[in-house]
Motif scaffolding. Structure first.
Motif, PDB file in Angstrom:
ATOM      1  N   THR A   1      51.075  36.914  36.224  1.00 44.28           N
ATOM      2  CA  THR A   1      50.983  38.112  35.845  1.00 44.28           C
ATOM      3  C   THR A   1      51.431  38.317  34.552  1.00 44.28           C
ATOM      4  OG1 THR A   1      52.313  39.114  37.451  1.00 44.28           O
ATOM      5  CG2 THR A   1      49.897  39.119  37.937  1.00 44.28           C
ATOM      6  N   GLY A   2      52.601  37.235  34.360  1.00 46.25           N
ATOM      7  CA  GLY A   2      53.496  37.340  33.193  1.00 46.25           C
ATOM      8  C   GLY A   2      54.136  36.099  33.014  1.00 46.25           C
ATOM      9  N   PRO A   3      55.085  36.127  32.010  1.00 49.50           N
ATOM     10  CA  PRO A   3      55.871  34.740  32.154  1.00 49.50           C
ATOM     11  C   PRO A   3      56.803  34.597  33.184  1.00 49.50           C
ATOM     12  CG  PRO A   3      56.722  36.007  30.298  1.00 49.50           C
ATOM     13  CD  PRO A   3      55.340  36.846  30.927  1.00 49.50           C
ATOM     14  N   ASP A   4      57.158  35.865  33.905  1.00 45.83           N
ATOM     15  CA  ASP A   4      58.383  35.719  35.063  1.00 45.83           C
ATOM     16  C   ASP A   4      57.633  36.536  36.304  1.00 45.83           C
ATOM     17  OD1 ASP A   4      60.117  34.105  33.649  1.00 45.83           O
ATOM     18  OD2 ASP A   4      60.733  35.785  32.513  1.00 45.83           O
ATOM     19  N   THR A   5      56.469  36.719  36.317  1.00 44.22           N
ATOM     20  CA  THR A   5      55.991  37.345  37.395  1.00 44.22           C
ATOM     21  C   THR A   5      54.571  36.826  37.918  1.00 44.22           C
ATOM     22  OG1 THR A   5      54.619  38.892  36.013  1.00 44.22           O
ATOM     23  CG2 THR A   5      56.713  39.613  36.758  1.00 44.22           C
TER      24      THR A   5
END
Length: 149
Positions: free
Chosen positions: A86-90
């Motif tokens: 859902t994102g670069p770290d999620t």
């Protein structure tokens, strides 16, 4: 179109998330409270709606989950991960699960415990370069007592 570096990063992240979930199961079944706590973010949440249970924070989750299986022998398995970044770290994940938890037999010889199947619905966050579980929601679709088997 994603470049080679992005593809490799996602593949590595997928493997790291699978290993994170594997450590969750291993630490749980071995009753390793310190190790179990490390798979969660500091402010993680664990929910089991069927029993109206919510634990907040890695320390509470580790202490209370492991206390709930104290004295039992257990085997927890996760299968067929569906991972979405859902994102670069999620990321989120859905894992089919099966478990068996058995306490020492009753004086009557009756087996005491449960076995179940369902799904873990996870939310993950990368902190300091390590993936951790920020939220777990365990939804069981079938539970049987061992005496019913």
């Amino acid at each position: 179109m994603p470049n080679t570096e992005d593809i490799l990063r996602e593949l590595l992240d997928r493997e790291q998330l699978k290993e994170l979930r594997a450590r969750y199961f291993r630490f749980l079944d071995l009753r390793d409270q310190e190790g179990f706590a490390t798979v969660f973010t500091e402010d993680a949440v664990l929910e089991v709606p069927e029993v109206d249970l919510v634990f907040r924070g890695r320390e509470e989750i580790a202490a209370k989950v492991l206390a709930s299986v104290s004295g039992a022998v257990s085997a927890h398995h996760g299968h067929t991960p569906e991972l979405i970044f859902t994102g670069p770290d999620t990321a989120t994940g859905i894992w089919a699960m099966q478990d068996i938890v058995e306490w020492p037999r009753a004086a009557s010889g009756e087996r005491i415990g449960i076995t179940g199947v369902g799904h873990y619905r996870d939310e993950y966050v990368r902190e300091d370069g390590e993936w951790r579980i920020a939220k777990v929601r365990l939804v069981r679709i079938r539970v049987q007592t061992l005496s019913e088997l």
